[in-house]
Design an enzyme around this catalytic site. Sequence first.
Site, short mmCIF file in Angstrom:
data_model
loop_
_atom_site.label_atom_id
_atom_site.label_comp_id
_atom_site.label_asym_id
_atom_site.label_seq_id
_atom_site.Cartn_x
_atom_site.Cartn_y
_atom_site.Cartn_z
N HIS A 73 12.47 1.04 -10.34
CA HIS A 73 12.58 1.47 -9.01
C HIS A 73 13.24 1.19 -7.83
O HIS A 73 12.45 -0.60 -8.27
CB HIS A 73 11.50 2.22 -8.12
N TYR A 204 6.00 8.82 -0.13
CA TYR A 204 4.83 8.77 0.43
C TYR A 204 4.39 9.55 1.51
O TYR A 204 5.61 9.24 3.05
CB TYR A 204 4.04 7.09 0.69
N PRO A 296 -5.27 2.21 -2.26
CA PRO A 296 -4.64 2.36 -3.30
C PRO A 296 -2.99 2.32 -2.58
O PRO A 296 -2.07 2.51 -3.28
CB PRO A 296 -4.84 3.21 -4.59
N LYS A 300 -1.34 -2.86 -5.06
CA LYS A 300 -1.51 -3.59 -4.84
C LYS A 300 -3.01 -3.63 -6.29
O LYS A 300 -2.85 -5.53 -6.33
CB LYS A 300 -2.06 -4.93 -4.16
N TYR A 388 6.16 -5.25 -0.69
CA TYR A 388 5.88 -3.58 -1.78
C TYR A 388 5.91 -4.21 -3.37
O TYR A 388 5.18 -4.86 -4.06
CB TYR A 388 6.58 -2.70 -1.16
#
Length: 395
Positions: A73, A204, A296, A300, A388
């Site tokens: 991704h 998200y 979460p 990570k 990220y």
Amino acid sequence: MPSTQVAIIGAGPSGLLLGQLLGKAGIHNLILEQRSAEHVLARVRAGILEHGTVQLLDEAGVAERLRAEGLVHDGLYIAFDGQRQHIDLSGLTGGRAVTVYGQTEITRDLMAARAAAGMATHYEAAGVALHDFENGSGKPWLSYLRNGKPEVLQCDYIAGCDGFHGVSRHSVPPEAMKTFERTYPFGWLGVLADTPPVAPELVYAQHPRGFALCSMRSKTRSRCYIQCKLTDSLAQWSDELFWAELRMRLDPVSAAALQPAAAIEKSIAPLRSFVAEPMRFGRLFLAGDAAHIVPPTGAKGLNLAASDVRYLAQGLIEHYREHSSAGLNHYSARALRRVWRAERFSFAMTRLLHSFPDQGSFDHKLQQAELDYLFSSRAAQTALAENYVGLALDA
Ligand code: RFL
Ligand code: PHB
């Protein structure tokens, strides 16, 4: 007394990966796991791997299926106030991406490699207890029950890879350890279902009703989460209710693509930030969730477990090959530096995207302004993206 060079407690990703890296370097190790292999494989957990984690799995020789089946991704979406903003992870980080590949699959690959190499794991080891590890010059040993019979194992070092509730951290005298903790007034309700993801990349979502996340395991299998109350029980959440609530929290484009399907798995997890310092006590080293927990939201936990294991394996290999203790002596400080950076990011993502029950109107306005800033500022998106995809390993 039976003996090994490194006794590993826990056959989660930390313990299995450490065992694999040590085994490849010719270092004998034995894993003691309190559950059965089937139980370990039935736990649905992480899904997002940083580039560095994929590389490490490659170095460990267990990335063949991951390379074939993992989904790369280059970006993700943040949804807020009816809009969906794309964050170009690769474009903002000089081409780095994340890979979607379930923790269950990594565990399965590591278990298969371990079996093929003839390395032993004692599953259903009950009552594991650690002895004589506190003194750096002593010879530690473990006692446990296998098939109801008492067994002992002597070793040079113990790796505590037994997760947050494991015995390793709890065996350290409290005065030798400092802990830092924050709990959150909500949990995540997760559903795994055979239905196509709502978007090609993760979504998200921040919504007044609470956080939502649409993740995936493949192009036909979704893994979705919604923020729930800590007092909620699974019985309260039928599949219908879950999908209806998820749909309400998504932006219209994502919501329109949502196709409800029967849940294959459903679970509730509390959210927590936790760090134990240091990560070494004499001849015991803690790695992964045994030493630290992140909420979460930043994806990570598994990645931190992998970087701990990288540092610990390097230290142990250096010790056995070059008779140098430098890597082992630096292990705790090196790992903790990375841990705190991930704690910071995971906390910030959690605060940005969840509804806090005690949030006043000022806090709510700040949260909206922060999302507004993220949607409009390349600098803000770059900061999110570089965390990220994973900070540099030695940072
Ligand atoms: P684990 O996986 O908890 O494994 C520990 C193992 O030790 C065993 N054990 C014992 N064995 C012998 N004796 C004892 N006394 C023992 N006590 C325990 C346990 O049975 C178990 O097999 O820890 P490990 O290996 O450090 O791995 C950590 C990861 O599992 C964890 O950080 C991630 O799952 C966190 N996480 C995520 N991480 C990511 O990097 N990306 C994600 O997208 C992501 N999503 C998540 C997550 C965790 C979640 N939950 C359920 C907390 C999503 C969720 C919902
Ligand atoms: C998952 O796919 O389970 C997942 C993905 C991203 C997260 C947390 C969990 O931040």
